[in-house]
Design a protein around this motif. Sequence first.
Motif, PDB file in Angstrom:
ATOM      1  N   PHE A 127       0.810  -1.218   0.000  1.00 39.98           N
ATOM      2  CA  PHE A 127       0.000   0.000   0.000  1.00 39.98           C
ATOM      3  C   PHE A 127       0.844   1.270   0.000  1.00 39.98           C
ATOM      4  CE2 PHE A 127      -3.261  -2.850   2.215  1.00 39.98           C
ATOM      5  CZ  PHE A 127      -3.931  -3.096   1.025  1.00 39.98           C
ATOM      6  N   ASP A 133      -4.212  -0.720  -4.554  1.00 39.40           N
ATOM      7  CA  ASP A 133      -5.488  -0.368  -3.939  1.00 39.40           C
ATOM      8  C   ASP A 133      -6.052  -1.494  -3.090  1.00 39.40           C
ATOM      9  OD1 ASP A 133      -5.632   2.217  -5.052  1.00 39.40           O
ATOM     10  OD2 ASP A 133      -6.351   1.382  -6.949  1.00 39.40           O
ATOM     11  N   GLU A 134      -5.694  -2.755  -3.426  1.00 36.05           N
ATOM     12  CA  GLU A 134      -6.258  -3.897  -2.713  1.00 36.05           C
ATOM     13  C   GLU A 134      -5.286  -5.060  -2.761  1.00 36.05           C
ATOM     14  OE1 GLU A 134     -10.590  -5.784  -2.681  1.00 36.05           O
ATOM     15  OE2 GLU A 134      -9.454  -6.550  -4.402  1.00 36.05           O
ATOM     16  N   SER A 183      -8.346  -3.373   1.583  1.00 34.13           N
ATOM     17  CA  SER A 183      -8.070  -2.240   0.698  1.00 34.13           C
ATOM     18  C   SER A 183      -7.135  -1.268   1.413  1.00 34.13           C
ATOM     19  CB  SER A 183      -9.364  -1.520   0.322  1.00 34.13           C
ATOM     20  OG  SER A 183      -9.928  -0.909   1.476  1.00 34.13           O
ATOM     21  N   ARG A 184      -6.480  -0.461   0.621  1.00 31.86           N
ATOM     22  CA  ARG A 184      -5.575   0.527   1.205  1.00 31.86           C
ATOM     23  C   ARG A 184      -6.317   1.431   2.184  1.00 31.86           C
ATOM     24  NH1 ARG A 184      -2.036   4.177  -2.727  1.00 31.86           N
ATOM     25  NH2 ARG A 184      -3.952   3.879  -3.890  1.00 31.86           N
ATOM     26  N   GLY A 185      -7.549   1.807   1.826  1.00 27.78           N
ATOM     27  CA  GLY A 185      -8.317   2.701   2.686  1.00 27.78           C
ATOM     28  C   GLY A 185      -8.760   2.075   3.996  1.00 27.78           C
TER      29      GLY A 185
END
Length: 196
Positions: A127, A133-134, A183-185
Amino acid sequence: MADPTTPVTELRTERLLLRQWRPEDRAPFAALNDDPGVMEHFPGRLTREASDAMADRIEAFLAEHGWGLWATEVLETGEFIGFVGLSIPRFEEHFTPCVEIGWRLARSSWGRGYAPEAARAALAHAFGPLGLDEVVAMTIPANDRSQSVMRKIGMARDESADFDHPLIAEGDPTRRHVLYRVSRGSWPGAGTATQK
């Protein structure tokens, strides 16, 4: 002629070094691939020839990308304990193309938190520098130990994404797989590794 290989990134955690493979890693890698406990949730144990072929593929991927399934050693002792890292699955499925996180460690190193420690470092690289992103992970439903590591590193099971692994023969009890994602978020673990 220019060297076509990419320098291999090394990752360091509090107790572990994730690094390029060395010739002396081959014998302990073959031993863990022939251990019935380590290979319990795979279609079968690997011969020395098959283990070396797998190491060849891992090393070629690392040389091409600079990241991959790093050889993992204990910093205090220098002991090779297996691999942890990132790969690109060699098959097509509803969630591919993707990057997968995975690990395979010698039974003597189990129960010490090495898998989640190293996996967090690999996710930090995924990340961070790689900008992914995932990341996904997969295993068979009965592999509680691996699923526990997946949850510890912030991954969640995607229950709608269970699948039959296309590289495993029909009728094999290890063909059905579950899929985890992060996910990164949603990943909670920033700053858990240093790049060398």
